[in-house]
Scaffold this active site. Sequence first.
Site, PDB file in Angstrom:
ATOM      1  N   ARG A 158      42.453  27.688  31.995  1.00  0.00           N
ATOM      2  CA  ARG A 158      41.010  27.774  31.701  1.00  0.00           C
ATOM      3  C   ARG A 158      40.639  29.205  31.327  1.00  0.00           C
ATOM      4  NH1 ARG A 158      37.194  28.087  35.453  1.00  0.00           N
ATOM      5  NH2 ARG A 158      38.306  26.819  36.965  1.00  0.00           N
ATOM      6  N   TYR A 189      22.702  23.386  11.641  1.00  0.00           N
ATOM      7  CA  TYR A 189      23.394  22.166  12.061  1.00  0.00           C
ATOM      8  C   TYR A 189      22.608  21.549  13.246  1.00  0.00           C
ATOM      9  CZ  TYR A 189      26.487  19.234  14.676  1.00  0.00           C
ATOM     10  OH  TYR A 189      26.981  18.185  15.394  1.00  0.00           O
ATOM     11  N   ASP A 207      27.249  31.759  11.980  1.00  0.00           N
ATOM     12  CA  ASP A 207      28.137  30.597  11.966  1.00  0.00           C
ATOM     13  C   ASP A 207      28.827  30.585  10.608  1.00  0.00           C
ATOM     14  OD1 ASP A 207      29.215  28.025  11.580  1.00  0.00           O
ATOM     15  OD2 ASP A 207      27.818  27.149  13.029  1.00  0.00           O
ATOM     16  N   LYS A 262      36.499  21.938  11.436  1.00  0.00           N
ATOM     17  CA  LYS A 262      36.307  21.757  10.002  1.00  0.00           C
ATOM     18  C   LYS A 262      37.478  22.385   9.228  1.00  0.00           C
ATOM     19  CE  LYS A 262      32.766  19.780  11.601  1.00  0.00           C
ATOM     20  NZ  LYS A 262      31.791  20.459  12.332  1.00  0.00           N
TER      21      LYS A 262
HETATM   22  C1  3LM Z   1      28.529  18.043  10.434  1.00  0.00           C
HETATM   23  N1  3LM Z   1      28.896  19.762  12.016  1.00  0.00           N
HETATM   24  O1  3LM Z   1      28.909  16.993   9.910  1.00  0.00           O
HETATM   25  P1  3LM Z   1      31.644  20.952  16.702  1.00  0.00           P
HETATM   26  N2  3LM Z   1      28.382  24.607  13.184  1.00  0.00           N
HETATM   27  C2  3LM Z   1      28.323  23.950  12.006  1.00  0.00           C
HETATM   28  C3  3LM Z   1      28.640  22.594  11.958  1.00  0.00           C
HETATM   29  O2  3LM Z   1      28.577  21.977  10.769  1.00  0.00           O
HETATM   30  C4  3LM Z   1      29.016  21.918  13.148  1.00  0.00           C
HETATM   31  C5  3LM Z   1      29.052  22.626  14.348  1.00  0.00           C
HETATM   32  C6  3LM Z   1      28.739  23.971  14.322  1.00  0.00           C
HETATM   33  C7  3LM Z   1      29.060  18.453  11.766  1.00  0.00           C
HETATM   34  C8  3LM Z   1      29.633  17.637  12.677  1.00  0.00           C
HETATM   35  S1  3LM Z   1      27.738  15.905  13.548  1.00  0.00           S
HETATM   36  C9  3LM Z   1      27.768  14.554  14.579  1.00  0.00           C
HETATM   37  C10 3LM Z   1      29.384  16.289  13.075  1.00  0.00           C
HETATM   38  C11 3LM Z   1      27.909  24.681  10.785  1.00  0.00           C
HETATM   39  C12 3LM Z   1      29.358  20.469  13.148  1.00  0.00           C
HETATM   40  C13 3LM Z   1      29.461  21.986  15.641  1.00  0.00           C
HETATM   41  O3  3LM Z   1      31.114  21.139  18.100  1.00  0.00           O
HETATM   42  O4  3LM Z   1      33.062  21.401  16.570  1.00  0.00           O
HETATM   43  O5  3LM Z   1      31.392  19.568  16.163  1.00  0.00           O
HETATM   44  O6  3LM Z   1      30.844  21.973  15.755  1.00  0.00           O
HETATM   45  O7  3LM Z   1      27.723  18.814   9.872  1.00  0.00           O
END
Ligand code: 3LM
Length: 395
Positions: free
Chosen positions: A58, A111, A183, A208
């Site tokens: 952790r 997001y 971000d 991503k």
């Molecule tokens: C999406 N986005 O389809 P995770 N920052 C950005 C993002 O696009 C995202 C996150 C953080 C998408 C995911 S939505 C149900 C699915 C610019 C995620 C968050 O916690 O790794 O999903 O990241 O736009």
Amino acid sequence: MTAGRHFETLSIHAGEEEPNPKRALNCPIFMTAAFSFASLDQADAAFAFETDDYVYSRGNNPTLRLLERRMAALEGGADAVAFASGMAAISSVLLSLLKPGDEVIAHRMLYGSAWNFIRNILPQYGIGARLADLTDPRVLAAAISEKTRVVYFETPVNPSLEIIDIAAVSRIARERGAKVVVDNTFATPYFQRPLELGADVAVHSATKYISGHGDVIAGLAVAKDAEYIQHLKFGYLCELGGVMSPFTAWLLLRGLKTLALRMREHERNARLTAEFLARHPRVKKVYYPGLASFPGHAVAARQMRGFGAMVSFDIDGTVEQSKAVVNRLKLFKLAVSLGDCESLVQHPFAMTHRGYSEEEIAAAGLSPSLIRLSVGLEHPEDIIADLEQALSVLN
Ligand code: 3LM
């Protein structure tokens, strides 16, 4: 020491300095919860941070550590920390920089979950949240106050693809003593390095492009200040608990090896797609920073090495017609997320950004039926043919 200084080389080799007793070319997956000590004295020194011996996964793990060092090198940061998801990275970074009475200023379009966290969760802990149009740095200059400790945004923005001038925003924030968190998910460090433009922290949904294969949920934070990363890791991540699995770290190390190759190909496909859409008589508006006509193009050309592979567009038609186009796509899979080899399509304001009201969507200059594409790595002729046949439903 890593030989080489170019992105492609670093993405394959950076951070390798730890000796690997079996000379495995790829870092093993250290799938262990704890690490043993030879003596209580050794344990005592590790717990006192006098050595960097591993204790518990952790807090630290060799597979994660290699990923963190590699990402720090790619982003031009001093150090990085891995998280279980992009949202774990974003929430931990914001909690680590803000306390009751402070305020964060964020771009008005974010997001969906980041927007929800900033707008609805931080205020529950006495942290003020203001949303503003950060595409105009003058808006930030007017809004920033002595309470503002963090300025937070994505660039390119999800899903509007707006471009925010990282250097201009960072100058204003620095003058007022606020930290800038960017971000960098859409651009990746291959196309944009926010820390070199003045930002303090770059966060990623590594789910991503960093992964690139749509098979993990993962997050990363990179900073110029190594001490801050230690504080984030041992003061927040360890206590909040959103740690990455060593298996995930191993998959991300694999993904990083081809990041440059993938991003170049993604971008070529996206440019051809955006140009096709811009020419199409039934497409009203295309949102892609690589188009010279796009409002953020000049800033993007200055601060990015490439424009990425996310493209949004509006059709010239009703909401129902927009749904019909999405439903008719075959190669493009109807799914959230982005950055995979597969091309993906979604309706952000029905899916990833569902919480936004009609007024908020209009204030951001967007339409509720906006279609967002994550342009994949299939052959561009097949990608465009799929869009062409889907748009023909409007004839
Ligand atoms: C999406 N986005 O389809 P995770 N920052 C950005 C993002 O696009 C995202 C996150 C953080 C998408 C995911 S939505 C149900 C699915 C610019 C995620 C968050 O916690 O790794 O999903 O990241 O736009």
